[in-house]
Motif scaffolding. Sequence first.
Motif, PDB file in Angstrom:
ATOM      1  N   GLU A   1       0.826  -1.203   0.000  1.00  0.00           N
ATOM      2  CA  GLU A   1       0.000   0.000   0.000  1.00  0.00           C
ATOM      3  C   GLU A   1       0.864   1.259   0.000  1.00  0.00           C
ATOM      4  OE1 GLU A   1      -3.552   2.234   0.117  1.00  0.00           O
ATOM      5  OE2 GLU A   1      -3.148   0.137  -0.330  1.00  0.00           O
ATOM      6  N   VAL A   2       1.941   1.241   0.787  1.00  0.00           N
ATOM      7  CA  VAL A   2       2.840   2.395   0.840  1.00  0.00           C
ATOM      8  C   VAL A   2       3.483   2.620  -0.531  1.00  0.00           C
ATOM      9  CG1 VAL A   2       4.951   3.309   1.867  1.00  0.00           C
ATOM     10  CG2 VAL A   2       3.278   2.137   3.303  1.00  0.00           C
ATOM     11  N   GLU A   3       3.918   1.549  -1.164  1.00  0.00           N
ATOM     12  CA  GLU A   3       4.558   1.669  -2.473  1.00  0.00           C
ATOM     13  C   GLU A   3       3.601   2.251  -3.505  1.00  0.00           C
ATOM     14  OE1 GLU A   3       7.239  -1.101  -5.493  1.00  0.00           O
ATOM     15  OE2 GLU A   3       6.228  -1.996  -3.777  1.00  0.00           O
ATOM     16  N   ALA A   4       2.347   1.817  -3.483  1.00  0.00           N
ATOM     17  CA  ALA A   4       1.361   2.326  -4.431  1.00  0.00           C
ATOM     18  C   ALA A   4       1.089   3.812  -4.220  1.00  0.00           C
ATOM     19  CB  ALA A   4       0.061   1.530  -4.300  1.00  0.00           C
ATOM     20  N   ILE A   5       1.089   4.252  -2.960  1.00  0.00           N
ATOM     21  CA  ILE A   5       0.816   5.664  -2.656  1.00  0.00           C
ATOM     22  C   ILE A   5       1.990   6.556  -3.051  1.00  0.00           C
ATOM     23  CG2 ILE A   5       0.573   7.267  -0.707  1.00  0.00           C
ATOM     24  CD1 ILE A   5      -1.262   5.234   0.596  1.00  0.00           C
ATOM     25  N   ILE A   6       3.211   6.074  -2.829  1.00  0.00           N
ATOM     26  CA  ILE A   6       4.399   6.890  -3.080  1.00  0.00           C
ATOM     27  C   ILE A   6       4.740   6.973  -4.568  1.00  0.00           C
ATOM     28  CG2 ILE A   6       6.920   6.925  -2.742  1.00  0.00           C
ATOM     29  CD1 ILE A   6       5.438   7.997  -0.378  1.00  0.00           C
ATOM     30  N   ASP A   7       4.359   5.976  -5.337  1.00  0.00           N
ATOM     31  CA  ASP A   7       4.825   5.857  -6.718  1.00  0.00           C
ATOM     32  C   ASP A   7       4.564   7.100  -7.582  1.00  0.00           C
ATOM     33  OD1 ASP A   7       6.075   3.964  -8.683  1.00  0.00           O
ATOM     34  OD2 ASP A   7       4.181   4.316  -9.724  1.00  0.00           O
ATOM     35  N   PRO A   8       3.355   7.707  -7.566  1.00  0.00           N
ATOM     36  CA  PRO A   8       3.149   8.905  -8.401  1.00  0.00           C
ATOM     37  C   PRO A   8       4.080  10.058  -8.021  1.00  0.00           C
ATOM     38  CG  PRO A   8       1.061   8.012  -7.636  1.00  0.00           C
ATOM     39  CD  PRO A   8       2.133   7.315  -6.866  1.00  0.00           C
ATOM     40  N   PHE A   9       4.312  10.256  -6.719  1.00  0.00           N
ATOM     41  CA  PHE A   9       5.216  11.326  -6.279  1.00  0.00           C
ATOM     42  C   PHE A   9       6.635  11.053  -6.767  1.00  0.00           C
ATOM     43  CE2 PHE A   9       1.752  11.371  -3.242  1.00  0.00           C
ATOM     44  CZ  PHE A   9       1.472  12.716  -3.121  1.00  0.00           C
ATOM     45  N   LYS A  10       7.055   9.782  -6.677  1.00  0.00           N
ATOM     46  CA  LYS A  10       8.408   9.413  -7.082  1.00  0.00           C
ATOM     47  C   LYS A  10       8.620   9.696  -8.563  1.00  0.00           C
ATOM     48  CE  LYS A  10       9.202   5.456  -8.584  1.00  0.00           C
ATOM     49  NZ  LYS A  10       9.279   4.001  -8.827  1.00  0.00           N
ATOM     50  N   GLY A  11       7.647   9.339  -9.397  1.00  0.00           N
ATOM     51  CA  GLY A  11       7.798   9.536 -10.834  1.00  0.00           C
ATOM     52  C   GLY A  11       7.945  10.996 -11.208  1.00  0.00           C
ATOM     53  N   LEU A  12       7.111  11.853 -10.614  1.00  0.00           N
ATOM     54  CA  LEU A  12       7.168  13.277 -10.938  1.00  0.00           C
ATOM     55  C   LEU A  12       8.449  13.904 -10.411  1.00  0.00           C
ATOM     56  CD1 LEU A  12       5.771  15.686 -12.212  1.00  0.00           C
ATOM     57  CD2 LEU A  12       4.587  16.084 -10.043  1.00  0.00           C
ATOM     58  N   ALA A  13       8.829  13.572  -9.161  1.00  0.00           N
ATOM     59  CA  ALA A  13      10.040  14.155  -8.581  1.00  0.00           C
ATOM     60  C   ALA A  13      11.291  13.686  -9.316  1.00  0.00           C
ATOM     61  CB  ALA A  13      10.132  13.783  -7.099  1.00  0.00           C
ATOM     62  N   LEU A  14      11.310  12.427  -9.739  1.00  0.00           N
ATOM     63  CA  LEU A  14      12.440  11.940 -10.524  1.00  0.00           C
ATOM     64  C   LEU A  14      12.501  12.651 -11.870  1.00  0.00           C
ATOM     65  CD1 LEU A  14      14.786   9.977 -10.860  1.00  0.00           C
ATOM     66  CD2 LEU A  14      13.153   8.276 -11.708  1.00  0.00           C
ATOM     67  N   GLY A  15      11.334  12.944 -12.432  1.00  0.00           N
ATOM     68  CA  GLY A  15      11.305  13.712 -13.684  1.00  0.00           C
ATOM     69  C   GLY A  15      11.912  15.092 -13.513  1.00  0.00           C
ATOM     70  N   ILE A  16      11.665  15.732 -12.369  1.00  0.00           N
ATOM     71  CA  ILE A  16      12.264  17.044 -12.097  1.00  0.00           C
ATOM     72  C   ILE A  16      13.784  16.920 -12.049  1.00  0.00           C
ATOM     73  CG2 ILE A  16      12.437  18.917 -10.410  1.00  0.00           C
ATOM     74  CD1 ILE A  16       9.566  18.295  -9.594  1.00  0.00           C
ATOM     75  N   PHE A  17      14.277  15.860 -11.395  1.00  0.00           N
ATOM     76  CA  PHE A  17      15.726  15.656 -11.349  1.00  0.00           C
ATOM     77  C   PHE A  17      16.310  15.530 -12.760  1.00  0.00           C
ATOM     78  CE2 PHE A  17      18.988  12.345 -11.744  1.00  0.00           C
ATOM     79  CZ  PHE A  17      20.060  13.028 -11.200  1.00  0.00           C
ATOM     80  N   LEU A  18      15.652  14.761 -13.610  1.00  0.00           N
ATOM     81  CA  LEU A  18      16.167  14.556 -14.964  1.00  0.00           C
ATOM     82  C   LEU A  18      16.120  15.852 -15.774  1.00  0.00           C
ATOM     83  CD1 LEU A  18      14.510  11.097 -15.664  1.00  0.00           C
ATOM     84  CD2 LEU A  18      16.932  11.544 -15.250  1.00  0.00           C
ATOM     85  N   ILE A  19      15.110  16.682 -15.515  1.00  0.00           N
ATOM     86  CA  ILE A  19      15.061  17.993 -16.192  1.00  0.00           C
ATOM     87  C   ILE A  19      16.263  18.835 -15.777  1.00  0.00           C
ATOM     88  CG2 ILE A  19      13.801  20.182 -16.275  1.00  0.00           C
ATOM     89  CD1 ILE A  19      11.209  18.586 -16.265  1.00  0.00           C
TER      90      ILE A  19
END
Length: 587
Positions: free
Chosen positions: A272-290
């Motif tokens: 459940e924790v992994e499912a909740i965190i996943d959208p935040f992780k994807g967007l924040a990782l995208g910011i890092f790559l930018i």
Amino acid sequence: MHADTISPLMSDALVILGAAGIVIPLFARFRITPIIGFILVGVLVGPFGLGRLVPEMPWLYWVTISSTESLAPFAEFGIILLLFTIGLELSFNRLWQLRKLVFGLGALELLIIGSLLALAFFANGQPLVAAAALGFALAFSSTALVLPISGTRTPVGRAALSMLLFEDIMIVPIIFILGALAPYADAEGFSGLLTTLWQGALVVLVMMVAGRFFLPRLFASAARAKSSELFMAASLLVVLTSALATQLVGLSPIVGALIAGLLIAETEYHSEVEAIIDPFKGLALGIFLITVGMAIDVTMLWSNLWAIAGAVVGVLALKAVVTGVLLRLMGARAGTATETGILMASPSETSLIVLAAAAQASIVSAATAQFWQVVIALGLTVTPLLARLGRVAGRRVEPAPSLDDADHRDATPRVIVIGLGRVGRLVAEMLDRHGKPYVGIDSDSDIIDHARNAGFKALYGNAARGDLLDKLGMAECPAVILTMDEHVLAQQLVRKLRAAYPDLPIIARARDTFHATELYKAGATVAVPETLESSLQLSEAALVELGVAMGPVIASIHEKRDEFRERIQQDAALDEKPKLRTSTAES
């Protein structure tokens, strides 16, 4: 309305959300990884791209990012969440099993690659300390990009994880040593390192003890409240508290995030924790790559094109060869060593941190730091391409065992399982448990590698190939079981098998009752609809929980299954009758 009346944060948020909502789906449509998409967005909208034209064209303010520094905290948060989710996929038992790889393979890989690169820089005129700083900065590989590509459960993923874990551990000592060796470093350098290490060890120990006691209670309370918002708040609280605790004593915040993930992985709430965190992780990782893309100066890149290209190729080649050779010496298969070596050749987001620390300490000149910053950014950009190249090279070096080079004409009649994914492996496991000889085939070499490593009897082969039926020994085969999720291919195979072997039992997996009807029409002996089986299992569980005796429940479930199967077969037969009458009339 003027641009200077708008908050820079709002403008940057507009660009980032635009990239996530428009650009990335566009790349996905053409099957290009979003990693490259985010980096190219950073190049385009950064201060070295369209951002430099804002004074002449003010309207570009709305589609560019005004400050790299303003995005840095969000990029760091993305890396923290990424390491947290990696910890969720692991456990302390798995880490203990990897200890020899982490402190053996991981230590050798970082030490040898860092030393060879340092010697190369020293031979080209860099001072010894600067050469060591550059060498070890480039020796790191990208945790943020490699592990999402490789996973942590495949042979390649386990090897990559062991090396990346050691690199993450070594970030702090390397940065402290650079500070101690800097021209302006004070005498407290090494004593500060020792202080950080013992304080960090103490904090990690406290986190492990407190986490095992408090985390199950925290998430149990959130679960009882049946509030997804509360669960999300509890998850983010654990991540940020752990990261802050390690950062306060001088360790990297990603160490705290990783430990938090490991602790939650030991509880029943990790999914459940992994499912909740996943959208935040994807967007924040995208910011890092930018932010990585924003560091690429296109003008500087063009003016030094051949030097930068040579540096990228040289670093990648050296790292790939050393990593691959080390893995072979430690017993890895040739295909695994080749694929892992090429994938781990990419530089790291950590390389940028170490390089910045060396430049801040005046160990490396600003011009040199800028040159290698572009090299690192380009290396990160090509990581997905390296992953694809590694898979191709690994298969060429060590092709998956196929029906052409295996002893497929076994004298013992064997059940043929076509498709060795999740369902196929479960079927094979049950056949093995009941002493029924079998062989599984699949056209995906990664699935075959995974199945063989798990102990299944697996061969590579394309079931749609014309000569495959003879090579499988179908004349003596007691049954064929089709488990693939491709419904059109399943129907074609059933039809082909029934035409060639009229008496062969064919058991096929179906998506639903409609698909089962189509499989029966194609000639399947038994078609098992997934939707029907899940309904029957749900009914069985409910009846048992309500106090109905197990015997009558099982009997009624079997009766209902037979009733549905008979109805589906009747539907298939009715659909076939008009076709038979039409063909008779035509003849």
